[in-house]
Design an enzyme around this catalytic site. Structure first.
Site, PDB file in Angstrom:
ATOM      1  N   GLU A  18      44.516  35.996  41.497  1.00 31.11           N
ATOM      2  CA  GLU A  18      44.473  37.261  42.233  1.00 31.11           C
ATOM      3  C   GLU A  18      44.573  36.965  43.717  1.00 31.11           C
ATOM      4  OE1 GLU A  18      41.382  40.097  41.521  1.00 31.11           O
ATOM      5  OE2 GLU A  18      41.262  39.642  39.365  1.00 31.11           O
TER       6      GLU A  18
ATOM      7  N   GLU B 206      36.463  37.127  37.028  1.00 31.85           N
ATOM      8  CA  GLU B 206      35.594  36.911  38.203  1.00 31.85           C
ATOM      9  C   GLU B 206      34.128  36.807  37.786  1.00 31.85           C
ATOM     10  OE1 GLU B 206      38.046  38.612  42.007  1.00 31.85           O
ATOM     11  OE2 GLU B 206      36.654  40.004  41.055  1.00 31.85           O
TER      12      GLU B 206
END
Length: 335
Positions: A268, A161
């Site tokens: 995710e 991320e």
């Protein structure tokens, strides 16, 4: 001459058939699993019988696991562990059960995410050139250990991320030239071990089209190398229901494939553990969105720590019940 042309046509058709029939990846990040087991947490099937947590996920249609790696982690059960040795052991265990393997490098001693991309303590004061070399060395070391253990890794994330970059401040998006160098060091290390592994660059907020365009336009300008764009998708964190954001996710998936000539994967996803039906519908909609990407460029979706039941983890977006059984929401992964 005609025989050669026919033969070439047959080979081309066979290759096309093989590419179009690559198994869709359905799975989860399960890195907490051995830590949960070490603290005595028990997993149960719907009939109340004790069962291996990985087997419970496999029984619900999952075929892939994602495992995070920290550089020099602590022994804290929730924000530590994830060393090279633990990662290799868990990867071996999962592979023996038939799971495909994704490795996720955080390039930190603990969590790295949009709010924090802290350098490992041992790398803290290195000049940039040595920092970049450590990214290569660490990546190469872990991947070599996996290869020696006969783990066939299919995907590797270089960073976790990273809309604002990684290894701050040197690798911040304020320093795109340096971030590009760091990402390419990770890519090169992976390919040096196994050229067939697909390298992923991963951002959060998969429904945020502008965020992805901004990042990957800059990545293109810096000649950043990758094979797959990874997305997180958590409607909960943007305080919206999935019904308000799923169309943007689907548009973004298709836009990324067209704009950057890449494959995409939701690495995710998660919904609220106590809203079972809503989470199941979220998963069904996300699977559909990824499968709808043309030419099989949508590779799959992975739930983040579904087995990380809240009484152990404190995490509200797991998909496990208080009685130690899988949430019915995970039935969305069944064919």
């Amino acid at each position: 001459m005609k025989k050669i042309q026919v033969l070439l046509l047959v080979v081309t058709m066979q290759l096309s058939f093989a590419q179009n029939n690559v198994e869709f990846s359905k799975g989860a990040d399960v890195t907490w699993l051995p830590q949960m087991e070490a603290t005595g947490y028990q997993f149960y099937d719907t009939d109340g019988s004790k069962k291996d947590g990985l087997q419970l996920l496999k029984d619900r249609g999952m075929n892939t696991v994602r495992l995070r790696v920290f550089v020099n982690p602590s022994d804290d059960p929730r924000s530590g562990h994830c060393s090279k040795e633990e990662t290799v052991a868990l990867a071996q265990r999962a592979q023996k059960m038939g799971f495909r393997i994704m490795i996720n490098f955080h390039y930190s001693d603990s969590w790295a995410d949009p709010g924090k991309q802290n350098k490992p303590a041992a790398w803290k004061d290195l000049p940039f050139e040595k920092l970049a070399q450590e990214v290569y060395n660490h990546t190469f070391d872990v991947m070599t250990a996996l290869k020696k253990a006969k783990v066939k890794t299919e995907w590797v994330q270089v960073g976790n991320e990273i809309p604002g970059g990684m290894l701050w401040p040197e690798g911040s998006t304020d320093n795109w030239n340096q971030l590009g160098i760091l990402l390419n060091k990770g890519y090169d290390a992976v390919k040096a071990v196994d050229k067939s592994i697909k390298v992923i660059v991963h951002l959060d907020e998969g429904d945020n089209i502008e965020k992805f365009r901004t990042f990957f336009d800059n990545a293109k300008a810096q000649n950043v190398k990758y094979d797959v764009i990874g997305l997180s998708y958590y409607p909960f964190w943007v305080k919206k229901d999935y019904t308000e954001t799923i169309a943007n996710l689907e548009f973004n998936l298709n836009d990324l494939v067209t704009r950057y000539n890449t494959e995409v994967m939701v690495v995710e996803v998660g919904g609220e553990y106590d809203k079972v039906e809503n989470t199941k519908e979220l998963l069904e909609a996300t699977i559909k969105a990824v499968k709808n990407v043309p030419n099989n460029k949508g590779l799959g979706i992975l739930y983040w720590e579904p087995q990380g039941e809240k009484s152990w983890s404190g995490y509200s977006l797991s998909a496990w019940l208080e009685n130690g059984q899988p949430s019915p929401a995970l039935d969305a992964f069944k064919d």
